[in-house]
Design a protein around this motif. Sequence first.
Motif, PDB file in Angstrom:
ATOM      1  N   ARG A 135       0.856  -1.211   0.000  1.00  0.00           N
ATOM      2  CA  ARG A 135       0.000   0.000   0.000  1.00  0.00           C
ATOM      3  C   ARG A 135       0.883   1.248   0.000  1.00  0.00           C
ATOM      4  NH1 ARG A 135      -3.416  -2.860   3.615  1.00  0.00           N
ATOM      5  NH2 ARG A 135      -2.665  -1.691   5.420  1.00  0.00           N
ATOM      6  N   GLU A 136       2.006   1.184   0.721  1.00  0.00           N
ATOM      7  CA  GLU A 136       2.960   2.297   0.726  1.00  0.00           C
ATOM      8  C   GLU A 136       3.562   2.506  -0.667  1.00  0.00           C
ATOM      9  OE1 GLU A 136       2.414   4.359   3.228  1.00  0.00           O
ATOM     10  OE2 GLU A 136       4.583   4.517   3.587  1.00  0.00           O
ATOM     11  N   VAL A 137       3.906   1.398  -1.332  1.00  0.00           N
ATOM     12  CA  VAL A 137       4.460   1.490  -2.695  1.00  0.00           C
ATOM     13  C   VAL A 137       3.472   2.221  -3.595  1.00  0.00           C
ATOM     14  CG1 VAL A 137       5.030   0.106  -4.750  1.00  0.00           C
ATOM     15  CG2 VAL A 137       5.927  -0.561  -2.499  1.00  0.00           C
ATOM     16  N   LEU A 138       2.201   1.827  -3.504  1.00  0.00           N
ATOM     17  CA  LEU A 138       1.197   2.450  -4.374  1.00  0.00           C
ATOM     18  C   LEU A 138       0.970   3.914  -3.990  1.00  0.00           C
ATOM     19  CD1 LEU A 138      -0.936  -0.723  -4.603  1.00  0.00           C
ATOM     20  CD2 LEU A 138       0.026   0.459  -6.567  1.00  0.00           C
ATOM     21  N   LEU A 165      -2.249 -10.470  -3.307  1.00  0.00           N
ATOM     22  CA  LEU A 165      -1.904  -9.488  -2.261  1.00  0.00           C
ATOM     23  C   LEU A 165      -1.695  -8.098  -2.889  1.00  0.00           C
ATOM     24  CD1 LEU A 165       0.536  -9.955   0.680  1.00  0.00           C
ATOM     25  CD2 LEU A 165       0.845  -8.009  -0.828  1.00  0.00           C
ATOM     26  N   CYS A 166      -1.008  -8.059  -4.031  1.00  0.00           N
ATOM     27  CA  CYS A 166      -0.761  -6.756  -4.692  1.00  0.00           C
ATOM     28  C   CYS A 166      -2.087  -6.119  -5.109  1.00  0.00           C
ATOM     29  CB  CYS A 166       0.146  -6.935  -5.912  1.00  0.00           C
ATOM     30  SG  CYS A 166       1.809  -7.462  -5.479  1.00  0.00           S
ATOM     31  N   MET A 167      -3.016  -6.957  -5.583  1.00  0.00           N
ATOM     32  CA  MET A 167      -4.317  -6.397  -6.008  1.00  0.00           C
ATOM     33  C   MET A 167      -5.115  -5.915  -4.803  1.00  0.00           C
ATOM     34  SD  MET A 167      -5.374  -8.639  -9.323  1.00  0.00           S
ATOM     35  CE  MET A 167      -4.785 -10.245  -8.924  1.00  0.00           C
ATOM     36  N   ARG A 168      -5.048  -6.654  -3.696  1.00  0.00           N
ATOM     37  CA  ARG A 168      -5.743  -6.201  -2.479  1.00  0.00           C
ATOM     38  C   ARG A 168      -5.195  -4.856  -2.018  1.00  0.00           C
ATOM     39  NH1 ARG A 168      -5.154 -11.359  -0.541  1.00  0.00           N
ATOM     40  NH2 ARG A 168      -3.525 -10.789   0.937  1.00  0.00           N
ATOM     41  N   ALA A 169      -3.885  -4.641  -2.254  1.00  0.00           N
ATOM     42  CA  ALA A 169      -3.269  -3.368  -1.841  1.00  0.00           C
ATOM     43  C   ALA A 169      -3.662  -2.227  -2.779  1.00  0.00           C
ATOM     44  CB  ALA A 169      -1.753  -3.519  -1.797  1.00  0.00           C
ATOM     45  N   ASN A 180      12.591 -18.420  -8.316  1.00  0.00           N
ATOM     46  CA  ASN A 180      12.361 -16.975  -8.166  1.00  0.00           C
ATOM     47  C   ASN A 180      11.004 -16.572  -8.700  1.00  0.00           C
ATOM     48  OD1 ASN A 180      14.668 -15.749  -7.097  1.00  0.00           O
ATOM     49  ND2 ASN A 180      15.754 -15.982  -9.043  1.00  0.00           N
ATOM     50  N   VAL A 181      10.347 -15.661  -7.994  1.00  0.00           N
ATOM     51  CA  VAL A 181       9.154 -15.047  -8.580  1.00  0.00           C
ATOM     52  C   VAL A 181       9.392 -13.538  -8.699  1.00  0.00           C
ATOM     53  CG1 VAL A 181       7.964 -14.933  -6.325  1.00  0.00           C
ATOM     54  CG2 VAL A 181       6.634 -14.769  -8.422  1.00  0.00           C
ATOM     55  N   CYS A 182       8.946 -12.966  -9.826  1.00  0.00           N
ATOM     56  CA  CYS A 182       8.990 -11.513 -10.042  1.00  0.00           C
ATOM     57  C   CYS A 182       7.547 -11.047 -10.188  1.00  0.00           C
ATOM     58  CB  CYS A 182       9.714 -11.152 -11.341  1.00  0.00           C
ATOM     59  SG  CYS A 182      11.282 -11.973 -11.569  1.00  0.00           S
ATOM     60  N   VAL A 183       7.273  -9.859  -9.693  1.00  0.00           N
ATOM     61  CA  VAL A 183       5.896  -9.345  -9.782  1.00  0.00           C
ATOM     62  C   VAL A 183       5.935  -7.878 -10.219  1.00  0.00           C
ATOM     63  CG1 VAL A 183       5.799  -8.760  -7.288  1.00  0.00           C
ATOM     64  CG2 VAL A 183       3.676  -9.135  -8.554  1.00  0.00           C
ATOM     65  N   THR A 184       4.986  -7.527 -11.073  1.00  0.00           N
ATOM     66  CA  THR A 184       4.837  -6.123 -11.473  1.00  0.00           C
ATOM     67  C   THR A 184       3.363  -5.750 -11.453  1.00  0.00           C
ATOM     68  OG1 THR A 184       5.467  -4.485 -13.145  1.00  0.00           O
ATOM     69  CG2 THR A 184       4.583  -6.550 -13.963  1.00  0.00           C
ATOM     70  N   GLY A 185       3.105  -4.454 -11.429  1.00  0.00           N
ATOM     71  CA  GLY A 185       1.734  -3.959 -11.478  1.00  0.00           C
ATOM     72  C   GLY A 185       1.794  -2.447 -11.567  1.00  0.00           C
ATOM     73  N   THR A 186       0.638  -1.824 -11.701  1.00  0.00           N
ATOM     74  CA  THR A 186       0.629  -0.362 -11.790  1.00  0.00           C
ATOM     75  C   THR A 186      -0.393   0.227 -10.822  1.00  0.00           C
ATOM     76  OG1 THR A 186      -0.965  -0.420 -13.601  1.00  0.00           O
ATOM     77  CG2 THR A 186       1.362  -0.308 -14.216  1.00  0.00           C
ATOM     78  N   LYS A 187      -0.206   1.528 -10.583  1.00  0.00           N
ATOM     79  CA  LYS A 187      -1.180   2.274  -9.768  1.00  0.00           C
ATOM     80  C   LYS A 187      -2.259   2.792 -10.714  1.00  0.00           C
ATOM     81  CE  LYS A 187      -1.394   6.288  -6.727  1.00  0.00           C
ATOM     82  NZ  LYS A 187      -0.649   7.003  -5.689  1.00  0.00           N
ATOM     83  N   PRO A 188      -3.518   2.606 -10.366  1.00  0.00           N
ATOM     84  CA  PRO A 188      -4.574   3.090 -11.267  1.00  0.00           C
ATOM     85  C   PRO A 188      -4.449   4.581 -11.519  1.00  0.00           C
ATOM     86  CG  PRO A 188      -5.501   1.851  -9.405  1.00  0.00           C
ATOM     87  CD  PRO A 188      -4.035   2.028  -9.136  1.00  0.00           C
ATOM     88  N   ASP A 189      -4.841   5.025 -12.738  1.00  0.00           N
ATOM     89  CA  ASP A 189      -4.872   6.463 -13.015  1.00  0.00           C
ATOM     90  C   ASP A 189      -5.911   7.093 -12.095  1.00  0.00           C
ATOM     91  OD1 ASP A 189      -2.946   6.925 -14.960  1.00  0.00           O
ATOM     92  OD2 ASP A 189      -4.206   5.942 -16.465  1.00  0.00           O
ATOM     93  N   ALA A 190      -5.652   8.336 -11.697  1.00  0.00           N
ATOM     94  CA  ALA A 190      -6.553   8.993 -10.749  1.00  0.00           C
ATOM     95  C   ALA A 190      -7.960   9.117 -11.340  1.00  0.00           C
ATOM     96  CB  ALA A 190      -6.014  10.354 -10.405  1.00  0.00           C
TER      97      ALA A 190
END
Length: 328
Positions: free
Chosen positions: A164-167, A247-251, A318-328
Amino acid sequence: MTSGAMTSGQASDARPGPATADQIAAAWTDPKLANVLYHDWEAATYDEKWSISYDERCIDYARGRFAHVAGEQGWPYGTALELGSGTGFFLLNLKQAGVLDEGHVTDLSPGMVEVAVRNARGLGFEVEGRVADAESIPYDDGTFDLVVGHAVLHHIPDLELAMREVLRVLKPGGRFVFAGEPTEKGDWVARRLSRATWWAATRATHLKPFEKQWARPRAELEESSLAAVLETVVDVHTFDPDRLAALCMRAGAIDVRTVTEELTASWFGWPVRTFEAAVRPGALGWTWATFAYKGWLRLSWLDEHVLSRVVPDQLFYNVCVTGTKPDA
Ligand SMILES: C[S@@+](CC[C@H](N)C(=O)[O-])C[C@H]1O[C@@H](n2cnc3c(N)ncnc32)[C@H](O)[C@@H]1O
């Protein structure tokens, strides 16, 4: 945990002594304290221990991990933050690869931040360094185009809070990329291979015919065993790729994607690294280093181009994960 800015690379070369028994006792139930003790202690020798460099070999590696999970669109990202930067391996090499422009490195361990800032200077550019806990990132909302990390998520106790802090610190539309996190099943196998290698190598090298050339002094082995005690506290999680994505989506992240890497490469790489740590420093030489690196490269190719099509992704290391913050 304190946070503070460090913009100069005036790190001391003196290595802090190993943690005392009292410190280890206190750290036993406090993974963050354990992380600071362990990584401050490791900071001065970390690059050498993990064969970290800032040349083509590691630039290719960092660029490859990033592109594999997040593609190459959007390069260069304007402002980037690294969490748990250690000595700067991921962000400094991504910068050299042209993935990002302005870099900021953070870590819970002051010793690591000092070394990362100094490493950047050595490469001819500046990064801002701050001692910071990923669960409370000391930057304003919407500051960064990119947040990255390598081998850090598995150390963070409240990972959903950290995400949540990352986002929060990402700009709308900004991206995060975390690479090099251990999967549940991959880690289970790797730890057993490492333990068996350590057991066999430390005994074999202390046999009379091998002792002079190969044996690492007992005091150094004891120091490594002490480090291994702290290691069991600092490693808080292993990951199932689907649960990590959830977890990333919940955040609050969108467009979340995971990829896994290294199957046979990790079955080779962990015993090799453990063997290197178990023998007298300098005993192995250049031929061994070439064998280890080329072996790992070939097996990584096999894993990526052949085995990833037929083996379930949870079995890779190894696992790598990516995602984005929704546009405002
Ligand atoms: C395994 S090291 C990886 C360092 C570096 N990213 C690399 O790949 O070489 C993990 C790093 O995460 C840092 N760390 C652990 N917990 C943290 C937290 N809660 N917040 C920020 N950094 C943390 C440690 O101090 C350590 O430097």
